[in-house]
Design an enzyme around this catalytic site. Structure first.
Site, mmCIF file in Angstrom:
data_model
loop_
_atom_site.group_PDB
_atom_site.id
_atom_site.type_symbol
_atom_site.label_atom_id
_atom_site.label_comp_id
_atom_site.label_asym_id
_atom_site.label_seq_id
_atom_site.Cartn_x
_atom_site.Cartn_y
_atom_site.Cartn_z
ATOM 1 N N HIS A 197 0.828 -1.214 0.000
ATOM 2 C CA HIS A 197 0.000 0.000 0.000
ATOM 3 C C HIS A 197 0.859 1.261 0.000
ATOM 4 O O HIS A 197 1.925 1.276 0.609
ATOM 5 C CB HIS A 197 -0.924 0.013 1.228
ATOM 6 C CG HIS A 197 -1.934 -1.092 1.221
ATOM 7 N ND1 HIS A 197 -1.728 -2.319 1.821
ATOM 8 C CD2 HIS A 197 -3.154 -1.172 0.632
ATOM 9 C CE1 HIS A 197 -2.784 -3.093 1.628
ATOM 10 N NE2 HIS A 197 -3.654 -2.429 0.904
ATOM 11 N N ASP A 198 0.365 2.296 -0.695
ATOM 12 C CA ASP A 198 1.014 3.616 -0.690
ATOM 13 C C ASP A 198 0.407 4.538 0.362
ATOM 14 O O ASP A 198 1.045 5.464 0.842
ATOM 15 C CB ASP A 198 0.800 4.322 -2.042
ATOM 16 C CG ASP A 198 1.536 3.623 -3.159
ATOM 17 O OD1 ASP A 198 2.530 2.919 -2.861
ATOM 18 O OD2 ASP A 198 1.106 3.785 -4.325
ATOM 19 N N THR A 199 -0.883 4.304 0.628
ATOM 20 C CA THR A 199 -1.656 5.272 1.403
ATOM 21 C C THR A 199 -2.500 4.549 2.444
ATOM 22 O O THR A 199 -3.086 3.496 2.139
ATOM 23 C CB THR A 199 -2.595 6.071 0.459
ATOM 24 O OG1 THR A 199 -1.811 6.636 -0.586
ATOM 25 C CG2 THR A 199 -3.328 7.163 1.215
ATOM 26 N N LYS A 206 1.702 7.749 2.503
ATOM 27 C CA LYS A 206 0.761 8.863 2.686
ATOM 28 C C LYS A 206 -0.253 8.472 3.752
ATOM 29 O O LYS A 206 -0.755 7.333 3.753
ATOM 30 C CB LYS A 206 0.030 9.184 1.386
ATOM 31 C CG LYS A 206 0.885 9.907 0.375
ATOM 32 C CD LYS A 206 0.070 10.237 -0.865
ATOM 33 C CE LYS A 206 0.991 10.600 -2.008
ATOM 34 N NZ LYS A 206 0.329 10.503 -3.309
ATOM 35 N N LYS A 234 -4.115 0.874 -4.085
ATOM 36 C CA LYS A 234 -2.944 0.874 -3.196
ATOM 37 C C LYS A 234 -3.234 1.660 -1.902
ATOM 38 O O LYS A 234 -2.323 2.128 -1.215
ATOM 39 C CB LYS A 234 -1.725 1.455 -3.921
ATOM 40 C CG LYS A 234 -1.428 0.707 -5.232
ATOM 41 C CD LYS A 234 0.017 0.794 -5.630
ATOM 42 C CE LYS A 234 0.824 -0.346 -5.028
ATOM 43 N NZ LYS A 234 2.242 -0.295 -5.330
#
Lengths: 294, 294
Positions: free
Chosen positions: B17-19, B51, B235
Site C-alpha cells: 500500500h502507498d496510502t 501517505k 494501493k
C-alpha cells in the site's frame, strides 16, 4: 367511520354507551388550556350517570398529581378513575414481573414514574435527580439495577442516555421498559417529540427493543379497568386524539372508538388511504357534545 | 478476511500500500488514552514514506481543534491530512447544496460543526448556545432556517430536540442532515450512544429520514481525498474499528480494509455468521505494526 354532527347522532352515540374512557392531552386540554365546552360536555355525561375513566399515556405526573391538574382546570375526577402509563408500569413490575425487593429501577423520566414506582414499593433512582448538567465520565455499573424504565423526559440529557445504555449494555438480562410509545404529543398548538421518540437512542445504540411498552395501544390499562369495574366492552367507548395509541387501543380491546380532531390527528390524515386505523366514530371536538345540554 | 499476526504478513501488508486512511477513535486512541505502540507504528509508516490521512466521523471538534488533539497526544499530523464528518457536512452544504447566503443552519451538536460551517461561510446557530437548561415553551418558527444539522451532542436536551423538530415539522422542505450515523462510539473502555442514536428521536417524531448522512460509510470524504490527492484506490487501505462505518466505507470505495479490535468490534462479532461486512484483513491492534520497527 361515521362523523357525528347532528344532535340526533350525538345523542344516539351517548345513549348506546354506559362507560367512556378518555385520553386527556389533545381531547380535554392541551397543556393548561381546556378546550371549549369540554367541562359542559363532561358534566352532561356525569348527569346521565355514565361511568368515566381517564386513560392517559402521560407518565410525567403521578395519578395523585394528575388529579390536582383536574382540580386546577375544574373538571371533576376521582383517583380511581385515573389510569396512567406510569402507574401501569409500576403495576406491571409489581404484579407481572414480581420485581425482586433487592433490585432497583433506573428511571429516565419525570416524577410521575418515580412516584408511582415508590407507591408500589419498588425501589428506584434517577428521574429528576439526574436532570441538569453532569459530566459524562466513566459510568460505574450498579449490580442492584434490575430494570430501566423510560418515559417522556423534558430533562433528558446525554448522561441519562449513557447511564441507561450502560446498565442495559452491561447486562442484557436487565429489563428495559417503556411507559408508552407515543412518537409525539400535542402541546402549544403544535406537537413535540414524545416518549416513543425520546427512547429511540437507547433502542438504536443497544440494537434492542423494549421488553414491554405499557401505555396505549397495549391493553394493560384496559384489562385493569375492565377487571376492577366489571364493564361491558360493547357498551364502552374509548375517546382519543391519536390513532396509533387511543383508537388502536380501543379497537383492539373490542370497544367502540371516537376520534376527536383537537389533538394530533387531523381530518385529512384520518381519511387518507394510508390510514389503516379507523375509529368507529369521529367528531370535531369533544366539546361538541355540550350542544346537547342546551 | 485474513488475520495479520506474523512479521511477514504485517510487512507484506505495508509494502503493498502507498496510502493509509485512519479512523481515529478506537484505532489510535480512546478518549485521551493512546493505545500501546500506536506512535511507533505510525512513525514506521511515515519513515517508509507512506501517505497518511485521518478520516473521522467525530464531528465534535473542528479539524483545527482535532489537530490540537494530535499534538497533545504526540502523534504527527497536518491539517490537510484531517477529514471529519463536520467538515464534510459544511462542504456538502457549500458545494453540493449551494446553501443560500440568506439562510442559516440550526445545529444540534458540538463546536466542531458550528466552527466548520462558519469556516465555509455558512451562517448557523444553536450548538453550544442551546446547552444547559431551557424552558420548553412555545418555539417560534424562524423563516431564515434552511437546514438542521445533527451530530453527536453531549449537551443534548429536550429543548434542542423540540427546536429541531419544530423547524423541520413546520417546513418539510428544510434540509435535515446528519453528520454521521454511528450508533455508538468507543470511550472509557466501553461504548456510549453515538450521533446516529442521538438523532433518532427526530427521525421517529418527524417520520422522516435525514436527507443526507455525510460521515462514513458514505463516500463523500473518500471522494474528496481521492480527488485532492490523486490516489490509487487499489494501493490505499482504510484502517478502522467499526464494520458498518469504516470497513463498509473502505469496501464500498474499492480500497483494501483493515479492521482493528481495539474499538467497537470484537473478534466474535467480526467472525459471526450474521456479519456481512468483512474487512480484507484484521489485526488485534494497530500497535502490532510497531514490532516491525524493532
Amino acid at each position: 367511520m361515521e362523523k357525528l354532527t347532528t344532535s340526533e347522532q350525538l345523542n344516539s352515540f351517548i345513549d348506546s354507551h354506559d362507560t367512556f374512557l378518555f385520553d386527556c392531552d389533545g381531547v380535554l386540554w392541551e397543556g393548561s388550556n381546556v378546550f371549549p365546552n369540554v367541562r359542559e360536555a363532561m358534566q352532561l355525561l356525569r348527569s346521565k350517570g355514565k361511568k368515566i375513566f381517564f386513560v392517559t399515556n402521560n407518565s410525567t405526573k403521578s395519578r395523585a398529581a394528575y388529579l390536582e391538574k383536574f382540580k386546577k382546570v375544574d373538571i371533576e375526577a376521582n383517583l380511581e378513575e385515573v389510569f396512567s402509563s406510569a402507574n401501569a408500569t409500576a403495576a406491571y413490575l409489581k404484579y407481572v414481573v414480581k420485581f425482586p425487593a433487592d433490585k432497583k429501577v433506573y428511571v429516565v423520566g419525570m416524577a410521575g414514574i418515580t412516584q408511582e414506582l415508590e407507591a408500589e414499593g419498588i425501589r428506584c433512582f434517577g428521574g429528576l435527580d439526574d436532570a441538569g448538567a453532569h459530566d459524562v465520565d466513566e459510568i460505574p455499573d450498579d449490580p442492584e439495577v434490575g430494570a430501566v424504565v423510560v418515559g417522556l423526559d423534558i430533562h433528558i440529557n446525554y448522561y441519562k442516555y449513557c447511564k441507561a445504555f450502560t446498565y442495559l449494555h452491561n447486562d442484557p438480562k436487565r429489563l428495559f421498559l417503556l411507559t408508552n410509545a407515543d412518537s409525539t404529543f400535542p402541546t402549544h398548538g403544535t406537537i413535540f417529540p414524545g416518549a416513543g421518540s425520546i427512547a429511540t437512542p437507547l433502542m438504536t445504540a443497544l440494537e434492542r427493543q423494549p421488553d414491554a411498552i405499557l401505555g396505549k395501544p397495549r391493553l394493560n390499562m384496559l384489562e385493569s379497568i375492565l377487571a376492577e369495574h366489571h364493564l361491558d366492552p360493547k357498551k364502552t367507548c374509548m375517546i382519543g386524539d391519536r390513532l396509533d395509541t387511543d383508537i388502536d387501543f380501543g379497537n383492539r380491546g373490542g370497544l367502540t372508538t371516537l376520534c376527536v380532531l383537537t389533538g394530533v390527528t387531523k381530518e385529512n390524515k384520518l381519511k387518507s388511504e394510508d390510514n389503516t386505523i379507523k375509529p368507529t366514530y369521529y367528531v370535531d371536538s369533544f366539546g361538541d357534545f355540550a350542544s346537547l345540554s342546551n
